[in-house]
Design an enzyme around this catalytic site. Structure first.
Site, mmCIF file in Angstrom:
data_model
loop_
_atom_site.group_PDB
_atom_site.id
_atom_site.type_symbol
_atom_site.label_atom_id
_atom_site.label_comp_id
_atom_site.label_asym_id
_atom_site.label_seq_id
_atom_site.Cartn_x
_atom_site.Cartn_y
_atom_site.Cartn_z
ATOM 1 N N ASP A 7 -4.665 -57.167 -16.423
ATOM 2 C CA ASP A 7 -5.930 -56.603 -15.665
ATOM 3 C C ASP A 7 -6.999 -57.533 -15.929
ATOM 4 O O ASP A 7 -7.114 -58.306 -16.991
ATOM 5 C CB ASP A 7 -5.837 -55.284 -16.460
ATOM 6 C CG ASP A 7 -7.198 -54.434 -15.929
ATOM 7 O OD1 ASP A 7 -7.491 -54.547 -14.771
ATOM 8 O OD2 ASP A 7 -7.820 -53.925 -16.967
ATOM 9 N N ASP A 9 -10.724 -56.234 -15.652
ATOM 10 C CA ASP A 9 -12.012 -55.876 -16.325
ATOM 11 C C ASP A 9 -11.252 -55.488 -17.870
ATOM 12 O O ASP A 9 -10.329 -54.598 -17.972
ATOM 13 C CB ASP A 9 -12.382 -54.917 -15.746
ATOM 14 C CG ASP A 9 -13.057 -55.076 -14.107
ATOM 15 O OD1 ASP A 9 -13.433 -56.220 -14.157
ATOM 16 O OD2 ASP A 9 -12.678 -54.186 -13.133
#
Length: 181
Positions: A7, A9
């Site tokens: 991922d 963020d």
């Protein structure tokens, strides 16, 4: 070759400092860490306007790197893992270009072909997913690692990694358990 989805963020890109600065601009103070443990800053009283910033062009363009992320990604690649960056960009339409450019700037050794912009991460078919949201890990078919962020501090459902040193330690143990690469 084993594949790892990472991922963006709160795993490689640090959104929290920018949100803290915006919270202070809107409210004249920074919230204490205790105030926002277990929740997103925009869930706090006075944080309601923060979420709107995610829709603005440029919000994701200048995020800080999570410490150790670049070296950690490079180490995993050196160990033979294929890395994919997986980010839920559809919700924030203006984030696409910012996120794409950010990834190219900070991870130039990762091909643009390994950038996945999606809304539902259950479609990702990698061996591992490193994410800060448990809801993404619940629908993932491989092994999920929960990357610690203030909002997920009370989650206990998944293997937790607090930083990139712990990510590398996890994969070192995986390599030992499965026979050295």
């Amino acid at each position: 070759m084993k594949r790892i989805a990472v991922d963006m963020d709160e795993v490689v890109a640090d959104v929290l400092p920018k949100f803290l600065t915006l919270f202070e601009q809107f409210n004249g103070r920074r919230p204490s860490e205790e105030e926002h443990l277990g929740k997103k800053l925009y869930q706090l009283p006075g944080g309601e306007n923060l979420r709107q910033a995610l829709f603005e062009k440029g919000f994701f363009a200048d995020l800080q790197l999570i410490p150790g992320a670049q070296a950690g990604i490079q180490t995993l690649m050196d160990q033979g893992y294929e890395i994919f960056f997986v980010t839920a960009a559809q919700e924030f339409r203006n984030s696409f270009e910012d996120k794409y450019d950010w990834l190219l700037r900070h991870f130039p050794s990762i091909s643009w072909k390994n950038f996945v912009f999606c809304g539902d991460k259950s479609i990702i078919l990698t061996d591992y997913l490193i994410d800060d949201h448990a809801f993404n890990l619940r629908t993932f078919s491989g092994k999920g690692l929960l990357f610690t962020a203030p909002h997920n501090i009370s989650e206990t459902e998944f293997t937790r990694v607090n930083n990139w040193a712990e990510v590398l330690a996890f994969f070192e143990q995986e390599n030992l358990a499965n026979g050295a690469r």
